[in-house]
Design an enzyme around this catalytic site. Structure first.
Site, PDB file in Angstrom:
ATOM      1  N   SER A  68       0.810  -1.217   0.000  1.00  0.00           N
ATOM      2  CA  SER A  68       0.000   0.000   0.000  1.00  0.00           C
ATOM      3  C   SER A  68       0.846   1.271   0.000  1.00  0.00           C
ATOM      4  CB  SER A  68      -0.959  -0.051   1.198  1.00  0.00           C
ATOM      5  OG  SER A  68      -1.945   0.934   1.102  1.00  0.00           O
ATOM      6  N   ASP A 103      10.324   5.158 -10.204  1.00  0.00           N
ATOM      7  CA  ASP A 103       9.949   5.763 -11.482  1.00  0.00           C
ATOM      8  C   ASP A 103      10.758   7.018 -11.789  1.00  0.00           C
ATOM      9  OD1 ASP A 103       8.149   3.798 -11.974  1.00  0.00           O
ATOM     10  OD2 ASP A 103       6.360   5.065 -11.932  1.00  0.00           O
ATOM     11  N   LYS A 119      -0.851  -4.184  -3.228  1.00  0.00           N
ATOM     12  CA  LYS A 119      -2.131  -3.550  -2.897  1.00  0.00           C
ATOM     13  C   LYS A 119      -2.156  -2.155  -3.517  1.00  0.00           C
ATOM     14  CE  LYS A 119      -5.111  -1.889   0.831  1.00  0.00           C
ATOM     15  NZ  LYS A 119      -5.062  -0.469   0.405  1.00  0.00           N
TER      16      LYS A 119
END
Length: 449
Positions: free
Chosen positions: A291, A302, A316
């Site tokens: 999460s 990224d 999740k």
């Protein structure tokens, strides 16, 4: 144009759609009939069930049944559940320090919290709790099991677990304690700052910033880089994940939230300024990283701000919103999916590390099947699968380069191979124009898995 743009359509637009009124009327009729059936069943159970049942119990059961049919994370929070949620968010409660889930009527440990009675006793992620004080809890609701584990500080409880790879159940006698969840701990190893983030509660963002400032104050200009340990972090508050990411990012998007409507998207960005001044960062993840922790790992990965190391994370990728229904009750509802800055959905897939490194320090880790989002019943399906990771249900076979190292590491006394690897990696990331980095061996990690 507001989020409620649909109600701004002119009435004529509805009237001119062929068959619209008839379809609406039919849908309303079906819904009314279903509601009537629900009321009829409620009345029949109340009137003729073999034992007298309180109407509130029946209604609560109907609500829970409706929400459990959606996904594993939507639920109705009664007074007890709502209070537990607030305690966890605030970071303090009295109990054992376990994050658990229900799996086919069995209570399964997702992760123990560092430095709590459960973690210090050696309870691990993936353990199945079968008995509490010698009482079988199979089939007991998760809430009832959690209630039994919590209690006044100083009281004892016997916990029996079944662990994969162990020939017989393990028994632990634990003393409950006031669990003050300190979301962030830090220390210095050589010239590397180690930051351990265990959860994302209301204090995590500020505590992470304080950790970086503490490391810089101790090492001055000699900071070689940072290791952020997110292993076995079950997540928490979205806002805090954004704050933590912001500490290490100069700028750019952290995460986006996409709801049911195609155009209903929110983007969250880092504020200008990287507190770590661009120093190398390595992020540690494993199958217990979930999460909010995956948001941080995905954002730094990224933006190429960090190298992610370890094992594929939990997966999740959904956001739950808590809607208070009264002073004591609330609805926790899955309202959105979140996406990393490059547009990746973490749901089911998780975060794939840049460097896959098994935890060779744990001799039985290969025997325990990891629990991930994709293993939960009725989990949300990732509609856009990552083409590089289509077999999300499977873990990679053991890398032969690491298998031969296990005995060697044991002889050297390395108790946390992943951390040891991360610390040495930071040393290799320092630009060649900088003096060689001193990297001490990894300290023993608390038995938190």
């Amino acid at each position: 144009m507001t989020k409620h743009w649909k109600i701004a359509l002119p009435l004529a637009a509805l009237v001119l759609v062929p068959g619209y009124a008839a379809v609406e009327a039919a849908a309303e009729s079906d819904s009314y009939q279903d509601l009537k059936t629900l009321v009829d069943v409620l009345e029949r159970v109340r009137a003729t069930y073999v034992d007298q049942v309180d109407e509130k119990t029946l209604i609560r059961g109907a609500i829970n049944g409706m929400l459990s049919s959606l996904d594993p994370h939507s639920s109705y929070l009664d007074g007890r559940d709502f209070a537990n949620l607030k305690q966890t968010t605030d970071g303090e409660y009295s109990g054992l320090g376990l994050t658990v889930t229900a799996e086919d009527g069995v209570v399964k440990v997702v992760t123990p919290t560092d430095d709590t009675p459960a973690a210090l006793a050696g309870i691990k992620a993936g353990d199945y709790i079968t008995h509490l004080d010698d009482e079988l809890i199979y089939g007991t609701s998760l809430n009832d099991a959690v209630d039994k584990m919590r209690g006044p500080s100083g009281t004892k409880i016997k916990v029996t677990v079944v662990r994969q790879g162990e020939p017989k159940p393990l028994e632990f006698t634990l003393t409950r304690a006031v669990v003050v969840i300190k979301p962030v701990k830090w220390e210095v190893r050589g010239q590397v700052g180690m930051i351990r983030i265990t959860t994302f509660n209301s204090k995590t963002g500020d505590a992470t910033r304080a950790a970086v400032e503490g490391i810089r104050a101790k090492l001055g200009e000699n900071v070689a880089g940072y290791v952020i340990d997110l292993r076995s972090n079950p997540g928490g508050l979205l806002d805090e994940a954004i704050k933590v990411s912001d500490v290490f990012l100069e700028s750019g998007e952290v995460v986006s939230e996409r709801r049911r409507a195609k155009n209903d998207v929110d983007h969250y960005y880092a504020k200008a300024g990287d507190l770590t001044q661009g120093k190398p960062v390595v992020v540690l993840v494993d199958e217990g990283t979930a999460s909010a922790a995956e948001i941080v790992a995905g954002a730094l990965q990224d933006h190429r701000r960090a190298i992610v190391l370890g094992q594929r994370s939990f997966g999740k990728g959904s956001v739950q919103t808590v809607y208070p229904l009264s002073a004591e009750t609330a609805l926790r509802l899955t309202t959105a999916r979140y996406f990393t800055p490059s547009g990746r959905s973490v749901q089911e897939n998780g975060i794939d590390p840049d460097i896959v490194v098994p935890q060779l320090s744990d001799p039985r880790v290969a025997e325990r099947k990891p629990l991930r989002e994709a293993d939960l019943k009725k989990h949300l399906i990732n509609e856009v699968k990552d083409s590089t990771n289509l077999l999300v249900e499977q873990d990679s076979a053991p890398d032969p380069r690491f298998v031969a190292k296990a005995d060697e590491l044991k002889a050297k006394g390395v108790l946390d191979y992943q951390m040891d690897y991360a610390l040495r990696l930071v040393g290799r990331l320092v630009p060649p124009t900088v003096a060689p980095v001193q990297v001490a061996g990894a300290a023993p990690r608390p038995a938190s898995r």
